[in-house]
Design a protein around this motif. Structure first.
Motif, short mmCIF file in Angstrom:
data_model
loop_
_atom_site.label_atom_id
_atom_site.label_comp_id
_atom_site.label_asym_id
_atom_site.label_seq_id
_atom_site.Cartn_x
_atom_site.Cartn_y
_atom_site.Cartn_z
N ARG A 19 6.32 11.85 -20.11
CA ARG A 19 7.10 11.71 -18.88
C ARG A 19 6.11 11.63 -17.73
NH1 ARG A 19 12.06 15.48 -17.52
NH2 ARG A 19 13.00 13.96 -18.91
N ILE A 20 6.42 10.77 -16.75
CA ILE A 20 5.57 10.62 -15.58
C ILE A 20 6.42 10.79 -14.34
CG2 ILE A 20 4.01 9.11 -14.29
CD1 ILE A 20 3.49 7.63 -16.96
N LEU A 21 5.96 11.67 -13.45
CA LEU A 21 6.58 11.86 -12.15
C LEU A 21 5.65 11.28 -11.10
CD1 LEU A 21 7.66 15.62 -12.49
CD2 LEU A 21 8.95 13.57 -13.12
N ALA A 22 6.21 10.61 -10.11
CA ALA A 22 5.41 9.99 -9.05
C ALA A 22 5.82 10.57 -7.71
CB ALA A 22 5.62 8.48 -9.06
N TYR A 23 4.82 10.80 -6.86
CA TYR A 23 5.05 11.38 -5.54
C TYR A 23 5.02 10.29 -4.47
CZ TYR A 23 4.72 14.45 -1.51
OH TYR A 23 4.96 15.09 -0.32
N ARG A 24 6.10 10.17 -3.78
CA ARG A 24 6.25 9.28 -2.62
C ARG A 24 5.77 7.85 -2.87
NH1 ARG A 24 7.52 11.60 2.33
NH2 ARG A 24 7.90 9.40 2.75
N PRO A 25 6.36 7.17 -3.86
CA PRO A 25 5.98 5.77 -4.07
C PRO A 25 6.26 4.89 -2.87
CG PRO A 25 7.84 6.39 -5.48
CD PRO A 25 7.35 7.65 -4.81
N ASP A 26 7.10 5.35 -1.95
CA ASP A 26 7.35 4.59 -0.72
C ASP A 26 6.14 4.59 0.20
OD1 ASP A 26 7.94 7.42 -0.46
OD2 ASP A 26 8.72 6.98 1.54
N VAL A 27 5.27 5.58 0.05
CA VAL A 27 4.07 5.68 0.89
C VAL A 27 2.86 5.09 0.18
CG1 VAL A 27 2.46 7.31 1.98
CG2 VAL A 27 4.93 7.72 2.10
N PHE A 28 2.73 5.40 -1.11
CA PHE A 28 1.56 4.96 -1.87
C PHE A 28 1.91 3.69 -2.63
CE2 PHE A 28 1.39 9.55 -1.29
CZ PHE A 28 0.19 9.65 -0.60
N ASN A 29 1.96 2.57 -1.89
CA ASN A 29 2.47 1.32 -2.45
C ASN A 29 1.68 0.09 -2.01
OD1 ASN A 29 3.14 0.98 0.20
ND2 ASN A 29 5.34 1.16 -0.10
N GLU A 30 0.43 0.25 -1.73
CA GLU A 30 -0.48 -0.82 -1.30
C GLU A 30 -0.33 -1.17 0.18
OE1 GLU A 30 -3.04 -1.76 -3.01
OE2 GLU A 30 -2.43 -0.88 -4.89
N SER A 31 0.86 -1.05 0.76
CA SER A 31 0.98 -1.41 2.17
C SER A 31 0.47 -0.28 3.08
CB SER A 31 2.43 -1.75 2.52
OG SER A 31 3.26 -0.63 2.33
N ASN A 32 0.53 0.96 2.61
CA ASN A 32 0.04 2.09 3.40
C ASN A 32 -1.26 2.66 2.82
OD1 ASN A 32 2.33 2.34 5.27
ND2 ASN A 32 3.47 2.85 3.42
N PHE A 33 -1.23 2.96 1.55
CA PHE A 33 -2.40 3.48 0.82
C PHE A 33 -2.41 2.80 -0.54
CE2 PHE A 33 -1.66 6.87 3.85
CZ PHE A 33 -2.94 7.25 4.20
N PRO A 34 -3.58 2.68 -1.15
CA PRO A 34 -3.63 2.07 -2.48
C PRO A 34 -2.73 2.82 -3.46
CG PRO A 34 -5.84 2.41 -1.61
CD PRO A 34 -4.89 3.10 -0.67
N SER A 35 -2.05 2.09 -4.33
CA SER A 35 -1.12 2.72 -5.27
C SER A 35 -1.81 3.71 -6.20
CB SER A 35 -0.37 1.66 -6.08
OG SER A 35 -1.28 0.85 -6.79
N GLU A 36 -3.10 3.51 -6.46
CA GLU A 36 -3.80 4.47 -7.32
C GLU A 36 -3.96 5.83 -6.65
OE1 GLU A 36 -7.08 1.92 -5.42
OE2 GLU A 36 -5.19 1.51 -6.45
#
Length: 127
Positions: A19-36
């Motif tokens: 299982r993978i949980l992701a934190y704030r994909p709306d922020v970490f999505n290449e437009s604000n910060f790199p997705s990695e």
């Protein structure tokens, strides 16, 4: 599964497996910060040995691992079952969201903009 803390999304859920949980994909999505840079929590029972392919070897120990980036582990917790690991991952997500987990000391080269954004999102202020 318990309800996820604010900001966390169920990114992937393999029946009886990882299982993978992701934190704030709306922020970490290449437009604000790199997705990695998106903090993630992985739950799985793969070997933690540091050799190629080791993570494909299943063990009886389940892990919840908070990654700040792909190679930056902030916290690793072990469990005896998947169910316990899923609950532990939710608790780990809550602690991160509450600003209880430090990440600055994990870096040899500081990333001020990234740290400032994480501080803002987790309420850590001038941590």
């Amino acid at each position: 599964m318990s309800e996820l803390p604010a900001g966390w999304t169920l990114w992937n859920d393999e029946e009886g497996g990882r299982r993978i949980l992701a934190y704030r994909p709306d922020v970490f999505n290449e437009s604000n910060f790199p997705s990695e840079c998106m903090p993630t929590i992985f739950v799985w029972n793969g070997s933690r040995a540091k050799r190629p392919g080791a993570s494909q070897i299943r063990t009886t120990t389940w892990h919840a691992v908070l990654y700040i980036e792909p190679e930056i582990e902030a916290e690793v917790v072990e469990f005896d079952s998947r169910e316990a690991a899923l609950e532990g991952a939710t608790e780990l997500a809550q602690r991160f969201s509450d600003g209880e987990i430090g990440y600055r000391e994990l870096y040899q080269v500081p990333r001020p903009d990234y740290f400032d954004k994480l501080d803002e999102l987790t309420g850590r202020g001038d941590a």
